[in-house]
Write a protein that holds these residues in place. Structure first.
Motif, PDB file in Angstrom:
ATOM      1  N   LEU A  61       0.692  -1.196  -0.125  1.00 15.39           N
ATOM      2  CA  LEU A  61      -0.008  -0.018  -0.002  1.00 15.39           C
ATOM      3  C   LEU A  61       0.682   1.300  -0.018  1.00 15.39           C
ATOM      4  O   LEU A  61       0.330   2.453  -0.710  1.00 15.39           O
ATOM      5  CB  LEU A  61      -0.804   0.095   1.313  1.00 15.39           C
ATOM      6  CG  LEU A  61      -2.141  -0.875   0.982  1.00 15.39           C
ATOM      7  CD1 LEU A  61      -2.930  -1.014   2.374  1.00 15.39           C
ATOM      8  CD2 LEU A  61      -3.192  -0.554  -0.194  1.00 15.39           C
ATOM      9  N   TYR A  62       1.992   1.219   0.673  1.00 13.79           N
ATOM     10  CA  TYR A  62       2.853   2.377   0.525  1.00 13.79           C
ATOM     11  C   TYR A  62       3.281   2.745  -0.815  1.00 13.79           C
ATOM     12  O   TYR A  62       3.571   3.654  -1.255  1.00 13.79           O
ATOM     13  CB  TYR A  62       3.987   2.197   1.697  1.00 13.79           C
ATOM     14  CG  TYR A  62       4.846   3.519   2.024  1.00 13.79           C
ATOM     15  CD1 TYR A  62       4.200   4.644   2.561  1.00 13.79           C
ATOM     16  CD2 TYR A  62       5.860   3.782   1.429  1.00 13.79           C
ATOM     17  CE1 TYR A  62       4.735   5.745   2.756  1.00 13.79           C
ATOM     18  CE2 TYR A  62       6.702   4.969   1.405  1.00 13.79           C
ATOM     19  CZ  TYR A  62       6.083   6.075   2.109  1.00 13.79           C
ATOM     20  OH  TYR A  62       6.560   7.388   2.235  1.00 13.79           O
ATOM     21  N   ALA A  63       3.952   1.428  -1.250  1.00 17.33           N
ATOM     22  CA  ALA A  63       4.383   1.644  -2.839  1.00 17.33           C
ATOM     23  C   ALA A  63       3.444   2.181  -3.628  1.00 17.33           C
ATOM     24  O   ALA A  63       3.543   3.167  -4.426  1.00 17.33           O
ATOM     25  CB  ALA A  63       4.769   0.230  -3.397  1.00 17.33           C
ATOM     26  N   LEU A  64       1.915   1.828  -3.623  1.00 16.84           N
ATOM     27  CA  LEU A  64       1.115   2.257  -4.272  1.00 16.84           C
ATOM     28  C   LEU A  64       0.577   3.767  -3.890  1.00 16.84           C
ATOM     29  O   LEU A  64       0.645   4.715  -4.766  1.00 16.84           O
ATOM     30  CB  LEU A  64      -0.429   1.601  -3.889  1.00 16.84           C
ATOM     31  CG  LEU A  64      -1.742   1.914  -4.699  1.00 16.84           C
ATOM     32  CD1 LEU A  64      -1.593   1.821  -6.328  1.00 16.84           C
ATOM     33  CD2 LEU A  64      -2.761   1.204  -4.103  1.00 16.84           C
ATOM     34  N   TYR A  65       0.916   4.143  -2.723  1.00 16.18           N
ATOM     35  CA  TYR A  65       0.655   5.688  -2.263  1.00 16.18           C
ATOM     36  C   TYR A  65       1.589   6.626  -2.984  1.00 16.18           C
ATOM     37  O   TYR A  65       1.579   7.664  -3.400  1.00 16.18           O
ATOM     38  CB  TYR A  65       0.917   5.751  -0.481  1.00 16.18           C
ATOM     39  CG  TYR A  65       1.007   6.914  -0.153  1.00 16.18           C
ATOM     40  CD1 TYR A  65      -0.128   7.874  -0.040  1.00 16.18           C
ATOM     41  CD2 TYR A  65       2.136   7.511   0.360  1.00 16.18           C
ATOM     42  CE1 TYR A  65      -0.106   9.204   0.538  1.00 16.18           C
ATOM     43  CE2 TYR A  65       2.177   8.697   0.895  1.00 16.18           C
ATOM     44  CZ  TYR A  65       1.190   9.690   0.724  1.00 16.18           C
ATOM     45  OH  TYR A  65       1.420  10.823   1.557  1.00 16.18           O
ATOM     46  N   CYS A  66       2.904   5.895  -2.863  1.00 18.01           N
ATOM     47  CA  CYS A  66       4.183   6.721  -3.718  1.00 18.01           C
ATOM     48  C   CYS A  66       3.930   6.928  -4.995  1.00 18.01           C
ATOM     49  O   CYS A  66       4.174   7.959  -5.538  1.00 18.01           O
ATOM     50  CB  CYS A  66       5.495   5.940  -3.409  1.00 18.01           C
ATOM     51  SG  CYS A  66       6.006   6.194  -1.455  1.00 18.01           S
ATOM     52  N   LEU A  67       3.406   5.753  -5.981  1.00 19.12           N
ATOM     53  CA  LEU A  67       2.960   6.053  -7.109  1.00 19.12           C
ATOM     54  C   LEU A  67       2.107   7.007  -7.373  1.00 19.12           C
ATOM     55  O   LEU A  67       2.140   7.790  -8.367  1.00 19.12           O
ATOM     56  CB  LEU A  67       2.617   4.712  -7.631  1.00 19.12           C
ATOM     57  CG  LEU A  67       3.664   3.586  -7.804  1.00 19.12           C
ATOM     58  CD1 LEU A  67       3.081   2.177  -8.158  1.00 19.12           C
ATOM     59  CD2 LEU A  67       4.713   3.929  -8.882  1.00 19.12           C
ATOM     60  N   VAL A  68       0.855   6.960  -6.617  1.00 18.50           N
ATOM     61  CA  VAL A  68      -0.162   7.982  -6.862  1.00 18.50           C
ATOM     62  C   VAL A  68       0.406   9.439  -6.566  1.00 18.50           C
ATOM     63  O   VAL A  68       0.343  10.330  -7.175  1.00 18.50           O
ATOM     64  CB  VAL A  68      -1.348   7.880  -5.866  1.00 18.50           C
ATOM     65  CG1 VAL A  68      -2.441   8.890  -5.855  1.00 18.50           C
ATOM     66  CG2 VAL A  68      -1.946   6.386  -6.437  1.00 18.50           C
ATOM     67  N   LYS A  69       1.108   9.538  -5.582  1.00 15.67           N
ATOM     68  CA  LYS A  69       1.804  10.880  -5.024  1.00 15.67           C
ATOM     69  C   LYS A  69       2.577  11.446  -6.031  1.00 15.67           C
ATOM     70  O   LYS A  69       2.521  12.277  -6.553  1.00 15.67           O
ATOM     71  CB  LYS A  69       2.329  10.788  -3.679  1.00 15.67           C
ATOM     72  CG  LYS A  69       2.883  12.183  -3.102  1.00 15.67           C
ATOM     73  CD  LYS A  69       3.431  11.769  -1.883  1.00 15.67           C
ATOM     74  CE  LYS A  69       4.037  12.873  -1.297  1.00 15.67           C
ATOM     75  NZ  LYS A  69       4.738  12.745  -0.064  1.00 15.67           N
ATOM     76  N   GLY A  70       3.249  10.510  -6.678  1.00 16.81           N
ATOM     77  CA  GLY A  70       4.558  10.993  -7.751  1.00 16.81           C
ATOM     78  C   GLY A  70       3.827  11.394  -8.951  1.00 16.81           C
ATOM     79  O   GLY A  70       4.166  12.229  -9.590  1.00 16.81           O
ATOM     80  N   ALA A  71       2.667  10.563  -9.438  1.00 15.13           N
ATOM     81  CA  ALA A  71       1.924  10.853 -10.653  1.00 15.13           C
ATOM     82  C   ALA A  71       1.188  12.221 -10.373  1.00 15.13           C
ATOM     83  O   ALA A  71       1.167  13.160 -11.280  1.00 15.13           O
ATOM     84  CB  ALA A  71       1.056   9.593 -11.008  1.00 15.13           C
ATOM     85  N   CYS A  72       0.542  12.583  -9.173  1.00 15.52           N
ATOM     86  CA  CYS A  72       0.007  13.689  -9.064  1.00 15.52           C
ATOM     87  C   CYS A  72       1.017  14.875  -9.085  1.00 15.52           C
ATOM     88  O   CYS A  72       0.786  15.834  -9.575  1.00 15.52           O
ATOM     89  CB  CYS A  72      -0.680  13.577  -7.536  1.00 15.52           C
ATOM     90  SG  CYS A  72      -2.210  12.760  -7.693  1.00 15.52           S
ATOM     91  N   ILE A  73       2.072  14.694  -8.537  1.00 18.06           N
ATOM     92  CA  ILE A  73       3.125  15.643  -8.645  1.00 18.06           C
ATOM     93  C   ILE A  73       3.769  16.044  -9.909  1.00 18.06           C
ATOM     94  O   ILE A  73       3.599  17.194 -10.398  1.00 18.06           O
ATOM     95  CB  ILE A  73       4.582  15.199  -7.877  1.00 18.06           C
ATOM     96  CG1 ILE A  73       4.243  15.665  -6.346  1.00 18.06           C
ATOM     97  CG2 ILE A  73       5.554  16.310  -8.036  1.00 18.06           C
ATOM     98  CD1 ILE A  73       5.088  14.840  -5.400  1.00 18.06           C
TER      99      ILE A  73
END
Length: 97
Positions: free
Chosen positions: A44-56
């Motif tokens: 879930l943390y990996a998923l969180y990082c992916l979403v956050k990075g894409a949004c940035i």
């Protein structure tokens, strides 16, 4: 680069790999082996990082912390992550058909 999207709460966010996500994940306490072994918090943390990075990258506001993310992410989130990773170009062991 393979892209998809994910619903979190009442909003839909982009989901794809970025260097930002990789850096954030490497800086965390989680290791690749945790993710590969299916440790739910690490995945879930990996998923969180992916979403956050894409949004940035796309300049989309994403001010959610990890705990809020976990509380609001849809149950099919892990399927979305598997879909994103189900790309022969990202997995040298997987042969293209």
């Amino acid at each position: 680069m393979k892209q998809t999207s994910i619903k979190i709460g009442d909003k839909t966010y982009p989901l794809y790999k970025t260097m930002r996500a990789q850096v954030d994940l490497e800086r965390s306490a989680f290791k690749q082996k945790d993710i590969k072994n299916g440790a739910i918090e690490a995945v879930l943390y990996a998923l969180y990082c992916l979403v956050k990075g894409a949004c940035i990258r796309e300049k989309i506001e994403f001010d959610m912390d990890f705990e809020t993310f976990v509380d609001n992410v849809e149950p099919n989130a892990l399927e979305k992550l598997a879909e994103l990773n189900d790309d022969a170009g990202d997995n040298p062991d997987k042969k293209k058909e």
